[in-house]
Each structure stands twice: as structure tokens, then as C-alpha cells.
Design a protein around this motif. Sequence first.
Motif, PDB file in Angstrom:
ATOM      1  N   SER A 307       0.832  -1.218   0.000  1.00  0.00           N
ATOM      2  CA  SER A 307       0.000   0.000   0.000  1.00  0.00           C
ATOM      3  C   SER A 307       0.858   1.257   0.000  1.00  0.00           C
ATOM      4  CB  SER A 307      -0.966  -0.005   1.200  1.00  0.00           C
ATOM      5  OG  SER A 307      -1.850  -1.096   1.123  1.00  0.00           O
ATOM      6  N   LEU A 412      -0.650 -10.714  -5.398  1.00  0.00           N
ATOM      7  CA  LEU A 412      -1.206  -9.580  -4.661  1.00  0.00           C
ATOM      8  C   LEU A 412      -1.677 -10.047  -3.294  1.00  0.00           C
ATOM      9  CD1 LEU A 412      -3.224  -7.956  -7.575  1.00  0.00           C
ATOM     10  CD2 LEU A 412      -1.045  -7.186  -6.635  1.00  0.00           C
ATOM     11  N   GLU A 414      -3.937  -9.354   0.271  1.00  0.00           N
ATOM     12  CA  GLU A 414      -4.956  -8.676   1.076  1.00  0.00           C
ATOM     13  C   GLU A 414      -4.649  -8.910   2.546  1.00  0.00           C
ATOM     14  OE1 GLU A 414      -9.832  -8.466   1.559  1.00  0.00           O
ATOM     15  OE2 GLU A 414      -8.819 -10.381   1.260  1.00  0.00           O
ATOM     16  N   SER A 420      -7.125  -1.083   3.574  1.00  0.00           N
ATOM     17  CA  SER A 420      -6.518  -1.224   2.244  1.00  0.00           C
ATOM     18  C   SER A 420      -7.539  -1.029   1.128  1.00  0.00           C
ATOM     19  CB  SER A 420      -5.878  -2.604   2.116  1.00  0.00           C
ATOM     20  OG  SER A 420      -6.837  -3.631   2.317  1.00  0.00           O
ATOM     21  N   GLU A 440      -6.058  -2.385  -6.229  1.00  0.00           N
ATOM     22  CA  GLU A 440      -4.634  -2.679  -6.097  1.00  0.00           C
ATOM     23  C   GLU A 440      -3.790  -1.747  -6.959  1.00  0.00           C
ATOM     24  OE1 GLU A 440      -3.052  -4.933  -4.008  1.00  0.00           O
ATOM     25  OE2 GLU A 440      -5.045  -4.822  -3.123  1.00  0.00           O
ATOM     26  N   ASN A 444      -1.063  -0.007  -4.884  1.00  0.00           N
ATOM     27  CA  ASN A 444       0.266  -0.586  -5.123  1.00  0.00           C
ATOM     28  C   ASN A 444       0.708  -0.332  -6.558  1.00  0.00           C
ATOM     29  OD1 ASN A 444       0.761  -2.231  -2.498  1.00  0.00           O
ATOM     30  ND2 ASN A 444      -1.288  -2.863  -3.140  1.00  0.00           N
ATOM     31  N   TYR A 467      -4.160 -13.852  -6.351  1.00  0.00           N
ATOM     32  CA  TYR A 467      -4.848 -13.079  -5.315  1.00  0.00           C
ATOM     33  C   TYR A 467      -4.828 -13.907  -4.029  1.00  0.00           C
ATOM     34  CZ  TYR A 467      -6.532 -10.274  -9.236  1.00  0.00           C
ATOM     35  OH  TYR A 467      -6.608  -9.481 -10.355  1.00  0.00           O
TER      36      TYR A 467
END
Length: 563
Positions: A307, A412, A414, A420, A440, A444, A467
Amino acid sequence: MDFLSLTQTETSIENLDIHFNPDGWGPVAGEKLDIFGDVPYSHFDKKDKLGRHADFVISNYPSYNQKTTSYQKRRDDYFQNNDFSFKHDAAEDSTFQLVDTSKTQSKNKFGAARNTAQRQQQRTNAQQNANRTAANANNRNAGARGAPIQPNNNKQTAGRYNNRRMDRKQDRVPSLAVGGDWDMIEEFDLAQLLKLAANIPKVQDLTVAGHLDQYDENFDKLTTRTAKLLKRVENKFFCDVTTSEDPVLERLAVEQVGDVYATDAILAQLMAAPRSVYSWDIVIEKVQGIIFLDKRENSSFDLLTVSETAHEPPSASEEFDEINHPDKLSVEATMINQNFSQQVLMDNVDGVRKSYEPNPFAEELEAGMEAASVAYKYRLFTLGNIRLVARCEVHCWTNKRGEEQLVSCHALHEWDSRFSGGVQWRQKIDAQRGAVLATELKNNSCRLARWTAQSLLAGADQMKLGYVSRTNPANPYEHAILATQFFKPKDFAQQINLSLTNVWGIVKMICELLLSKGDGKYVLLKDPNKAIVRLYSIPIDAFDAEEEEENSENEEEGDEQEE
């Protein structure tokens, strides 16, 4: 008068230095003309565009970029000769001085104290009005429900808001402390890097080492109902050797194959520099005209940021739990990527593994360890008169329509949807995967740009994105693979607005700047709180003391373990 002028004309014609080419037009092949010594040369075709000699208005109108079609962007990347385009000159820019012709505002005769008092009084009045409005609303709601009236003492919400405001004012720590004996050579804004452009270089594969396993296509069918737990890969060795310690790059440097040597991770960081927010540094050593772009030993360069480009990135405050500290999130994201890249592979059976030259880092393998499925591609990029040699990586291969394709794998992450972007993956990933990816891309942007640049440098045919989410937001040690998605690196670069001509323009500018300097040691450092990158000249033994301390600590730890 006519006779004298005619005589002068004939004399001037006789004194001209004319080179006759009996075989065709233009200068004789191999002939060097001093008059064109400082003029840059670039091959020019009729289909090439000259580009813009100066950019005064187009960059200030975002609607121009929105109206530009994808076909026009691809055409600009491949058919525009960027050597003739506008290039920002910092030295020339420093010669201009802004003259302010606006009228000076008259100062308040009561000074700044009166203005401060007025602002405080306005905030007090606004807060009192808000409290009265909230109290009236509570009274109406309580009377309707028949419940007793209770004051609002939600200190947690107020504290969270105050912490967020304080986090925005906190200064970030630089990745490297600037020494007192360092000399700053160059300084440029990251916004200026976006105006750079260079032609896409020619690529030549020098050698390939390591091995590749085949991608397991069963992971393409994953959903939130059939999610697989992410396994820890503890017996695989991942190479993180820097440029100057790579034996293959060292051999190529001795053979004088290139002028600049680097890894794909370092080049990707330079290509994604305009999107970076956190501080980073690259150590540069120039020996006998040969340049090595290195990372510092035991630095956080290889750790992924989490992030980084979000509106409210994670910070070390009371709002975030200890497990969501930025440093711990970086370690978590890095481990997830390594584990994901090895779990999505098929078992090693006959015909699945493709072997190349021996792994150049096999000597560092410990007992019981196995080299991870990685192919190290050593490639030569020709940027005009600059020869750039880079070590690039791909993680697996797959068979698409009877054609073998190279794949780079990334994941990626979470960690907590409350901080986020607010998008819960388990509710959106199956039906609205585009919304998850858009979030995202916002949070990012720099990390995704680095992955895309690494895939392009390695010549990967496809880029696999996984993911991965925590099974419980409060548990950073257990994760699940919810879905996967394939992208073509060039198409994905266009989707995230990563211009190929721009990223190569950044690399070319840095290489030309370093080639113009003398032999020595340098550091390229991103300012932690400003969009500025600085180039420092440092002593040759700048980091020797740190390395000796680290080596002594490692020896002491080894002695304690033996005892």
C-alpha cells in the motif's frame, strides 16, 4: 564591380573543402567529419516521427491523454524516433529565473496573532454547532425508541481520526543516512522523468541458467469456494545475489560484453521511480569505465512494499496493530510471493522440468535445500551506443495452444480490507475481479509497475497474478489463494499506463549520466518525503565498516551455535 565580385566568388568556391563520393550520395563510408562531432546520430526512416522539440502545453492537458486511443499509444511507442524528441535539460533550466510581477498583498496591521485567533474562534463555533446538531438528533431518536439518552463517548473513532491526521504529517525515514563526506552531484524531480523517452532497445540473449518447472493449470479454476491454502516452501533456495557478486556477470564484464551491468530488480526500480513514494537507494561503482548497479548488503531493497501509493498507507501508529506494521507487511508480502511462485507448479516428473546451464549460485545451497524453479536469463540491451547487460528471471513455463511460453509469477496480498481500500476480496473476487484489481492499482501502483517491468525485461510471454488473502485478518501467518489471472506484459503495461519509451528513457538518462562521470563510487537515493532523486559521490570505503560489523556478528552467532 561585376568583375571583382565574380573573382571573389570563384576564389571562395576554390577554397571550399568538398569531399566527393563517387559511389553515391553523402559522405564516404568511414569518413569522420569534425563539424558533426558533437551532433547526436540516430537512424531515421520515413515512417518515423520527429516528435516534439519542446513540450509547452500537451503535458498540462489530461484530456489529451484520455482521448488518445490505444492504437495511437502503441504507434507512438514503436514508430516514433525518440532521439529527436524533447529532452529536459536541468543545466539549462537552472539558468532561468522566475520574475514575480503580481501585486504584493497588504499585511494585516494586527499581525498573524489576530488571524490565528479568528481561525480558532471559527473552529470553536463550528464544533459547538455540530455538537448541538448531534445532541438534537440523539434526543429525537431516543424519544422515538423510548430508550434513555446517552452521550456519545466514542473515543475510538475520534482517536482513529486524529491518528490519521498525525500520520500524514509524520516524516518517513530514509533508506540510507547521508554521510557528511558525501558530495551531491545531481538532483532531479521524479516528474521530470516522465518526460524522458528513448527508442526501445535491441535485445540479445547471452546465456540462460537454472531450470523451470511447468505451471499447473488447475490454479486457473480457483474460486473463493475452492480456494487453496498457501503452503510454506521451506526447502527452496531463492537467489538474491547483487550484480557485482554474480559470477556470470563478472565473467561477461571481463570479456567486455557491456558498459553497464545490473539486475532486473534494480532496473525495474529505476523504471518505476516516478511512482515510488518510499525511500530507496542504489549503490553504483564505476571501475575502468564499467558501471555496476548494486544493492546494499542486508538492505530492504528486495522486500516488497505494501500500500505504498495508497491515500492512507500503513504506518507505525496506534491505529494499526503490530502485525500491520509496514516493515512486517513487507516481509509478509515477500514470503507470499516466494511461496506462491513455487506452489503453482506441477510436480517434477519426466518431461515437465526444463534444464538450462548449471545454476550459478548452486555453491550457496545448504544441506537439504533445493534451488527454486527460476531461469536466469542474461540479456544484452543496446540503447544507442550504450550496452546494458542484465540478469533477468522467469519462474515457470506453460503450454498454450501447442506453444511453450515463459511465465513470471507474482501475488497480490490482502491484509486487512478496513485499511486497504475497503474492498473485501472474498465478496468481490469472483464476480467483480476488475474492482479488486483497480483498488490494487491505486494502492500498489509502484509494485505492479516493477513486476511489469521485470516481466518485460525477461521477455516473459505471460505474467501470472495471484490473489492471496489472509484466512483471518488478525493472523498474518496463514493465507489462501483465492484466484489467479493471466496478463500479457505489454498489454498490462498499457493498461497501467506504463510507457515503454518512457521507462527506457529513464534508464538511458541514468546510464549516460554515470558514463559521463569518472571512476568511483556513487549512490542514487530517493528522498523519503519529497519526489526527488539525488546522486551522491561517496568514498570508496563508505560501507566497508558496516559490512565488517555484520560479518563479525555472523561469526559470533556461528560460534555460539557450535558451542
